[in-house]
Design an enzyme around this catalytic site. Structure first.
Site, PDB file in Angstrom:
ATOM      1  N   LYS A 222       0.864  -1.248  -0.041  1.00  0.00           N
ATOM      2  CA  LYS A 222      -0.076  -0.089   0.128  1.00  0.00           C
ATOM      3  C   LYS A 222       0.916   1.299   0.003  1.00  0.00           C
ATOM      4  O   LYS A 222       0.660   2.214  -0.793  1.00  0.00           O
ATOM      5  CB  LYS A 222      -0.943   0.089   1.184  1.00  0.00           C
ATOM      6  CG  LYS A 222      -1.614   1.540   1.436  1.00  0.00           C
ATOM      7  CD  LYS A 222      -2.256   1.140   2.826  1.00  0.00           C
ATOM      8  CE  LYS A 222      -1.690   1.421   4.034  1.00  0.00           C
ATOM      9  NZ  LYS A 222      -1.213   3.030   4.348  1.00  0.00           N
ATOM     10  N   ASN A 223       1.973   1.250   0.833  1.00  0.00           N
ATOM     11  CA  ASN A 223       2.621   2.546   1.032  1.00  0.00           C
ATOM     12  C   ASN A 223       3.651   2.648  -0.031  1.00  0.00           C
ATOM     13  O   ASN A 223       4.536   3.725  -0.125  1.00  0.00           O
ATOM     14  CB  ASN A 223       3.448   2.422   2.402  1.00  0.00           C
ATOM     15  CG  ASN A 223       2.173   2.579   3.666  1.00  0.00           C
ATOM     16  OD1 ASN A 223       1.179   2.791   3.237  1.00  0.00           O
ATOM     17  ND2 ASN A 223       2.843   2.451   4.857  1.00  0.00           N
TER      18      ASN A 223
ATOM     19  N   CYS B 104      -4.706  12.612  12.465  1.00  0.00           N
ATOM     20  CA  CYS B 104      -5.661  11.224  12.500  1.00  0.00           C
ATOM     21  C   CYS B 104      -5.108  10.736  13.826  1.00  0.00           C
ATOM     22  O   CYS B 104      -4.830  11.350  15.026  1.00  0.00           O
ATOM     23  CB  CYS B 104      -5.091  10.205  11.449  1.00  0.00           C
ATOM     24  SG  CYS B 104      -3.433   9.760  11.801  1.00  0.00           S
TER      25      CYS B 104
ATOM     26  N   ARG C 286       0.235  14.710  12.369  1.00  0.00           N
ATOM     27  CA  ARG C 286       0.687  14.595  11.197  1.00  0.00           C
ATOM     28  C   ARG C 286       0.942  15.843  10.328  1.00  0.00           C
ATOM     29  O   ARG C 286       0.367  16.234   9.217  1.00  0.00           O
ATOM     30  CB  ARG C 286      -0.279  13.670  10.300  1.00  0.00           C
ATOM     31  CG  ARG C 286      -0.604  12.498  11.175  1.00  0.00           C
ATOM     32  CD  ARG C 286       0.295  11.224  10.995  1.00  0.00           C
ATOM     33  NE  ARG C 286       0.710  10.899  10.100  1.00  0.00           N
ATOM     34  CZ  ARG C 286       0.200   9.712   9.484  1.00  0.00           C
ATOM     35  NH1 ARG C 286      -0.938   9.252   9.855  1.00  0.00           N
ATOM     36  NH2 ARG C 286       0.558   9.025   8.400  1.00  0.00           N
TER      37      ARG C 286
ATOM     38  N   ASP D 260       5.132   0.972  11.905  1.00  0.00           N
ATOM     39  CA  ASP D 260       4.042   0.424  11.478  1.00  0.00           C
ATOM     40  C   ASP D 260       3.909  -0.989  11.988  1.00  0.00           C
ATOM     41  O   ASP D 260       2.708  -1.826  11.710  1.00  0.00           O
ATOM     42  CB  ASP D 260       3.965   0.464   9.845  1.00  0.00           C
ATOM     43  CG  ASP D 260       3.614   1.483   9.323  1.00  0.00           C
ATOM     44  OD1 ASP D 260       3.946   2.098   8.231  1.00  0.00           O
ATOM     45  OD2 ASP D 260       3.143   2.489  10.092  1.00  0.00           O
TER      46      ASP D 260
ATOM     47  N   ARG E  25      -8.459  -0.514   4.836  1.00  0.00           N
ATOM     48  CA  ARG E  25      -7.762   0.153   4.210  1.00  0.00           C
ATOM     49  C   ARG E  25      -6.292  -0.050   3.981  1.00  0.00           C
ATOM     50  O   ARG E  25      -5.641   0.215   3.002  1.00  0.00           O
ATOM     51  CB  ARG E  25      -7.347   1.678   4.985  1.00  0.00           C
ATOM     52  CG  ARG E  25      -8.498   2.452   5.503  1.00  0.00           C
ATOM     53  CD  ARG E  25      -8.496   3.685   6.251  1.00  0.00           C
ATOM     54  NE  ARG E  25      -7.111   4.545   5.334  1.00  0.00           N
ATOM     55  CZ  ARG E  25      -6.703   5.603   6.114  1.00  0.00           C
ATOM     56  NH1 ARG E  25      -7.210   6.211   6.974  1.00  0.00           N
ATOM     57  NH2 ARG E  25      -5.779   6.184   5.219  1.00  0.00           N
TER      58      ARG E  25
HETATM   59  C1  EPZ Z   1       4.317   7.217   5.926  1.00  0.00           C
HETATM   60  O1  EPZ Z   1       3.328   8.188   6.737  1.00  0.00           O
HETATM   61  C2  EPZ Z   1       3.366   5.991   6.062  1.00  0.00           C
HETATM   62  N1  EPZ Z   1       2.287   6.225   5.306  1.00  0.00           N
HETATM   63  C3  EPZ Z   1       2.895   5.600   7.530  1.00  0.00           C
HETATM   64  O2  EPZ Z   1       2.140   4.292   7.512  1.00  0.00           O
HETATM   65  C4  EPZ Z   1       4.251   5.291   8.317  1.00  0.00           C
HETATM   66  O3  EPZ Z   1       3.795   5.046   9.770  1.00  0.00           O
HETATM   67  C5  EPZ Z   1       5.068   6.848   8.257  1.00  0.00           C
HETATM   68  O4  EPZ Z   1       5.337   7.034   6.929  1.00  0.00           O
HETATM   69  C6  EPZ Z   1       6.245   6.247   9.010  1.00  0.00           C
HETATM   70  O5  EPZ Z   1       6.942   5.193   8.248  1.00  0.00           O
HETATM   71  C7  EPZ Z   1       2.290   6.106   3.884  1.00  0.00           C
HETATM   72  O6  EPZ Z   1       3.341   5.752   3.312  1.00  0.00           O
HETATM   73  C8  EPZ Z   1       1.141   6.405   3.129  1.00  0.00           C
HETATM   74  P1  EPZ Z   1       6.062  10.785   7.950  1.00  0.00           P
HETATM   75  P2  EPZ Z   1       4.171   9.719   6.629  1.00  0.00           P
HETATM   76  O7  EPZ Z   1       6.177  11.847   7.218  1.00  0.00           O
HETATM   77  O8  EPZ Z   1       4.750  10.059   5.395  1.00  0.00           O
HETATM   78  C9  EPZ Z   1       6.662  14.133  11.201  1.00  0.00           C
HETATM   79  C10 EPZ Z   1       0.275   2.944   7.822  1.00  0.00           C
HETATM   80  O9  EPZ Z   1       0.044   2.374   8.781  1.00  0.00           O
HETATM   81  N2  EPZ Z   1       6.495  15.000  10.134  1.00  0.00           N
HETATM   82  O10 EPZ Z   1       7.614   9.719   7.793  1.00  0.00           O
HETATM   83  O11 EPZ Z   1       2.914  10.504   6.740  1.00  0.00           O
HETATM   84  C11 EPZ Z   1       5.227  13.417  11.686  1.00  0.00           C
HETATM   85  O12 EPZ Z   1       4.455  14.012  12.276  1.00  0.00           O
HETATM   86  C12 EPZ Z   1       0.815   4.446   7.605  1.00  0.00           C
HETATM   87  O13 EPZ Z   1       0.459   2.372   6.670  1.00  0.00           O
HETATM   88  C13 EPZ Z   1       6.668  16.549  10.272  1.00  0.00           C
HETATM   89  O14 EPZ Z   1       6.968  16.968  11.401  1.00  0.00           O
HETATM   90  O15 EPZ Z   1       4.922   9.833   7.906  1.00  0.00           O
HETATM   91  C14 EPZ Z   1       5.769  12.180  12.218  1.00  0.00           C
HETATM   92  O16 EPZ Z   1       6.120  12.389  13.534  1.00  0.00           O
HETATM   93  C15 EPZ Z   1       0.496   5.127   9.261  1.00  0.00           C
HETATM   94  N3  EPZ Z   1       6.478  17.394   9.498  1.00  0.00           N
HETATM   95  C16 EPZ Z   1       7.146  11.712  11.490  1.00  0.00           C
HETATM   96  O17 EPZ Z   1       7.561  13.015  11.091  1.00  0.00           O
HETATM   97  C17 EPZ Z   1       6.253  17.006   8.170  1.00  0.00           C
HETATM   98  O18 EPZ Z   1       6.392  17.735   7.050  1.00  0.00           O
HETATM   99  C18 EPZ Z   1       7.330  10.685  10.379  1.00  0.00           C
HETATM  100  O19 EPZ Z   1       5.955  11.087   9.542  1.00  0.00           O
HETATM  101  C19 EPZ Z   1       6.047  15.346   7.730  1.00  0.00           C
HETATM  102  C20 EPZ Z   1       6.317  14.620   8.848  1.00  0.00           C
END
Ligand code: EPZ
Length: 421
Positions: free
Chosen positions: A22-23, A117, A122, A308, A400
């Protein structure tokens, strides 16, 4: 609203196929906006999030055809608007991934601001700062991110991400491939799904160096073409079933999966007492009927232990022998499944971002409620090792991210069925 009814029983045994990731599929679907000719994708999982992303592309006027085997052909040349509307973005945050491609290819994008969420706020500040470093003008107005490229298009830039962000790396990589000049993305996320996206972009003609490292170098090109690409297997789905097999003291084989994308998870399963055997595209786990040992872990960006997989291991630890600690460092609210697990008789205490678990022999069935995708998976695992019938509500979260979860678990001998709510 559908529910899942699980009757706890014995060990999971058997063989199943792992679906596409999915990701990985989500950013690759967004990347199709960059291609001037049609792109064919295969091994896409049949999931609600994928359907949502296809709907988003269609609502922009992109031509999407899907065959009976979920092979998708996408032709972005018919695009007529550059907007990701609130109605779709509110159901799937990953819609933000169209921002980079739209801005880079068409010079404009209006994307509804993705909310938080259950697992955290996020934010997308790093996505936006990176695009501004490439010359984009960005306003947030009426709940929308309104982004415009400068005359002549985005400019290559060097940008340091002050937090490791998967989505931020993906958005900025997709922006850089058509920007004018050279870009360097520092402190880039290294998740296998980003490698898959980068490999797909290279198949489209992008020039990317450092794939798989935390420093991505991109030479912008004037155009990208369509290609045929097969999405990587879902390492989190695979890890979830391995965890369920370990918790139930079972023995399973997973096909169409790559062990090299999930080394940190496999190491923890071995620590829990699992015997693992891996092949080119399969993984076999055998507990020899033994109760798993509790394993402590701390989530962190790849190649460390993936966030995850945290809640699934918590469910396994809940019925493991001994004590264990699970620390969540990525999201501020991703230990929420502790409360539902404790309602099923688990013995878990929370101290800040750490869960302290003392394993119990069996859990007790109870009606529980899913709160997010991976927390739902931990409740399914808990139901498999609980005495009695566990009814899980709000399973749209599960749909999902897990293709045909009840069919796959039934193939492994679980007593699980979907009941109308
Ligand atoms: C991706 O989410 C995945 N989703 C998530 O999987 C996964 O948990 C996550 O990466 C971490 O590995 C998809 O790929 C669709 P991040 P993403 O940006 O990209 C902070 C699942 O269960 N951050 O790496 O949204 C954020 O708050 C889902 O399949 C900022 O501060 O995660 C978090 O604390 C859930 N500013 C950390 O970084 C930003 O601009 C990591 O978030 C972006 C992120």
């Amino acid at each position: 609203m559908d529910k899942l009814l699980i009757t706890g029983g014995g060990p999971l045994r058997g063989e199943i196929r792992i679906s596409g990731s999915k990701n990985s599929a989500l950013p690759i679907l967004a990347a199709t906006l960059l291609a001037e000719t049609p792109i064919s994708l295969s091994n896409l999982p049949h999931l609600n999030d994928i359907t949502t992303m296809l709907s988003l592309l269609r609502c922009m006027g992109v031509n999407v055809t899907v065959d009976e085997r979920m092979r998708v052909e996408i032709d972005a040349s018919t695009i007529r608007c550059y907007e990701a509307p609130y109605e779709l973005v509110k159901t799937m945050r990953a819609s933000i991934l169209v921002l980079g491609p739209l801005l880079s290819r068409f010079g404009e994008a209006d994307v509804s601001f993705p909310g938080g969420c259950a697992i955290g706020s996020r934010p997308v500040d790093i996505h936006l700062r990176g695009l501004e470093a490439m010359g984009a003008h960005i306003e947030v107005d009426g709940g929308y991110i309104r982004a415009r490229a400068p005359d002549g298009g985005l400019r290559g830039a060097r940008f340091l991400m002050d937090k490791v962000t998967v989505g931020g790396t993906e958005n900025l990589l997709m922006a850089a491939v058509l920007a004018n000049g050279h870009s360097v993305l520092e402190n880039a996320a290294r998740e296998p799904e980003i490698v898959d996206l980068a490999n797909c972009l290279v198949s489209m003609g992008a020039k990317i160096k450092g794939i798989g490292t935390d420093r991505l170098e991109v030479e912008g090109v004037s155009s990208l073409k369509g290609c045929e690409y097969s999405v990587m297997p879902d390492r989190i789905e695979a890890g979830t079933y391995l965890c369920a097999a370990a918790a139930t003291r079972g023995s399973i084989k997973l096909k169409d999966t790559h062990a090299d994308s999930m080394e940190s998870v496999l190491i923890k399963l071995q620590e829990a007492g699992a015997e693992l055997e891996v092949g080119e595209n399969w993984i076999r786990l055998d507990m020899h009927g033994q109760r798993p040992q509790g394993v402590s872990l701390r989530t962190a960006p790849h190649p460390a232990f993936p966030t995850d997989m945290q809640s699934q291991f918590m469910a396994m630890n809940a019925v493991a022998s001994g004590a264990s600690k699970v620390t969540e460092t990525i999201f501020e609210n991703r230990l929420i499944q502790v409360h539902e697990l404790n309602r099923m008789g688990a013995n878990i205490a929370l101290e800040g971002n750490t869960a302290l678990i003392t394993g119990v022999e069996r859990l007790k069935a109870a009606p529980v409620m899913a709160s997010d995708l991976r927390a739902s998976a931990s409740l399914v695992i808990a139901g498999l090792v609980a005495d009695g019938e566990t009814l899980i509500d709000r399973i749209y979260h599960i749909d999902r991210g897990y293709e045909c979860i009840e069919e796959k678990l039934q193939l492994l001998g679980a007593d699980i069925r979907r009941v109308a709510g």
